[in-house]
Design an enzyme around this catalytic site. Structure first.
Site, mmCIF file in Angstrom:
data_model
loop_
_atom_site.group_PDB
_atom_site.id
_atom_site.type_symbol
_atom_site.label_atom_id
_atom_site.label_comp_id
_atom_site.label_asym_id
_atom_site.label_seq_id
_atom_site.Cartn_x
_atom_site.Cartn_y
_atom_site.Cartn_z
ATOM 1 N N ASN A 57 0.862 -1.183 0.000
ATOM 2 C CA ASN A 57 0.000 0.000 0.000
ATOM 3 C C ASN A 57 0.906 1.243 0.000
ATOM 4 O OD1 ASN A 57 -1.773 2.062 0.501
ATOM 5 N ND2 ASN A 57 -2.639 1.169 2.388
ATOM 6 N N HIS B 191 -12.504 3.566 0.485
ATOM 7 C CA HIS B 191 -12.476 2.614 1.612
ATOM 8 C C HIS B 191 -13.218 1.310 1.273
ATOM 9 C CE1 HIS B 191 -12.176 6.150 4.704
ATOM 10 N NE2 HIS B 191 -10.978 5.674 4.444
ATOM 11 N N GLU C 194 -7.774 -4.527 5.879
ATOM 12 C CA GLU C 194 -7.879 -4.452 4.420
ATOM 13 C C GLU C 194 -6.864 -5.352 3.724
ATOM 14 O OE1 GLU C 194 -7.947 -0.377 5.664
ATOM 15 O OE2 GLU C 194 -8.716 0.168 3.701
ATOM 16 N N ARG D 112 -2.820 -2.058 -3.268
ATOM 17 C CA ARG D 112 -3.987 -1.206 -3.067
ATOM 18 C C ARG D 112 -3.922 -0.069 -4.090
ATOM 19 N NH1 ARG D 112 -5.071 3.436 1.297
ATOM 20 N NH2 ARG D 112 -7.248 3.749 0.802
ATOM 21 N N ARG E 123 -10.482 16.567 7.355
ATOM 22 C CA ARG E 123 -11.309 16.897 6.185
ATOM 23 C C ARG E 123 -12.702 17.319 6.630
ATOM 24 N NH1 ARG E 123 -10.261 11.350 3.169
ATOM 25 N NH2 ARG E 123 -8.192 11.156 4.076
#
Ligand code: ADP
Length: 408
Positions: free
Chosen positions: A7, A179, A384, A90, A240
């Site tokens: 990743n 996600h 993940e 990823r 964010r």
């Protein structure tokens, strides 16, 4: 069979090597500050932990070091390249093309490169990792697993923005959602815990980490998700802002004479919990400060919880009926007070939190609602990398068994 999961972020590389017989993690690590001075590699494996400080100029240099460590004669966990069955990467943005994980070839690389325009912060480092691993391990098959793919079942009604259609046609400007691997992983895990096939379940999955997103799943398929064209939309996050009136952004740009880049920075890096509290993007810090009487920290947490509660309400309406709500990622897995704040007052909608279970989710397989709660709430740890590794294995096996297929 061993699968290496990579990743690559803009200045980091996370990796895990999994033995797929039992999905055991044989080695894992994080390389930080790639491209900066004094990069730091933290590596863990059965034989112990290792920290290396070194200048790493690029993702390729970083991955070369990772491969060296994995294959180290004394402390390594693989003999040589042939001991790695495949590499799973990823990839954040798969656009409208990638509705599933894909074996990487020149055409796939070209498409990922094309989608850099849609995800300028994410796809370039993802691609750098892919190109590097292809050079470092040329005989080993590589698979791309996309964050957006799980959301490909969202209908036009849910993915279109109400702006002139020509912009969707011209730029594929629409909601994509992110996600996806995490939402899919916890949805599959919830089906196991609830002992029902995922294809029968209506779920709302809440990934609350540094980035936050919520997904509505009907009979195992995504029907809506809170992140949009970019990972900025939706829930309040660490830094964010999530949903905001676009006209407010125009107003601020004019008043403060902000450039596009400055606006982007403000909304992505200086907003959310950090912007509201003026203190931190970390829920742990804010919870402590709020307990000690910091009212701005308390307010930031309240705004975060309120937005999440509002989305749960919206997704209950979208689904009509929900079997379970799942909390995952750093905040979702660890903050009982945030879970409790989000679910406050939802018992008329069929969600009865059991506070004792909420304190110790592991005691009832992650279920934190009362026995008779019509909608169950589960806390599930996301992983993940496991899903990326599973997909990678499956894609490579499928390709090998296809007519004319072979490993590589
Ligand atoms: P990422 O999205 O980067 O993978 P994580 O899923 O690890 O992030 O989530 C990180 C966030 O989780 C932290 O910023 C913090 O707000 C929150 N967090 C982690 N541990 C706890 C805890 N024990 N209590 C409350 N919040 C926590």
């Amino acid at each position: 069979m061993k699968i290496l999961v990579i990743n690559c972020g803009s200045s980091s590389i996370k990796y895990e090597l999994l033995e797929m017989e039992d999905e055991k993690v044989l080695a894992e690590g994080l390389l930080e500050k790639v491209g900066e001075k004094a990069s730091l590699l933290s590596h863990h494996c059965q034989s112990g932990a290792l920290k290396i400080n070194r200048d790493i100029a690029s993702h390729e240099d970083g991955l070369e070091l990772v491969v060296q460590i994995l294959m180290d004669k004394e402390k390594g966990v693989v003999k040589d390249a042939s001991d790695i069955f495949a590499v799973g990467h990823r990839v954040v943005q798969g656009g409208e093309k990638f509705i599933d994980s894909s074996l990487i070839d020149d055409e796939v690389i070209q498409a990922i490169r094309q989608y850099q325009e849609l995800a300028p912060l994410h796809n370039p480092p993802n691609l750098a990792g892919i190109m590097a691993m292809r050079r470092l391990l040329p005989e080993v098959p590589q698979v791309a697993v996309f964050d957006t793919a799980f959301h490909h079942t969202i209908s036009e009604a849910a993915f279109l923005y109400a702006i002139p259609m020509k912009y969707y046609r011209k730029y594929a400007l629409r909601r994509y959602g992110f996600h996806g691997t995490s939402h899919r992983y916890v949805a599959e895990k919830a089906a196991e815990v609830l002992r029902r096939p995922l294809s029968e379940l209506n779920l709302i999955t809440c990934h609350l980490g540094n980035g936050c997103s919520m997904t509505a799943i009907r009979q195992g398929k995504v029907v809506d998700t809170s992140m949009g064209f970019t990972p900025l939309e939706g829930l309040v996050m660490g830094t964010r802002c999530g949903d905001i009136d676009a006209a407010a952004v125009l107003f601020l740009a004019e008043k403060e004479k902000l450039s596009f880049q400055e606006i982007g920075n403000m909304l992505n890096k200086e907003s959310g919990l950090l912007g509201l509290s003026g203190l931190s993007n970390d829920v742990r810090v804010l919870e402590k400060a709020a307990r000690e009487g910091n009212s701005e920290a308390a307010l930031a947490l309240e705004v975060f919880a309120y937005r999440a509660r509002k989305y749960i309400g919206a997704y209950l309406a979208v689904l009509g009926r929900a079997d379970a709500i799942i909390f995952t990622a750093g905040i979702g897995e660890n903050s009982q007070s945030m879970r409790s704040a989000i679910l406050k007052g939802l018992s008329p909608l069929g969600i009865s939190l059991d506070e004792a279970r909420n304190q110790k989710p592991e005691e009832a397989q992650g279920i934190i609602t009362t026995e008779d709660s019509p909608i169950k709430v589960l806390v599930i740890k996301t992983h993940e990398e496991t899903l990326i590794a599973r997909d990678t294995l499956e894609v490579v096996k499928r390709a090998a068994s296809a007519p004319g297929g072979g490993r590589g």
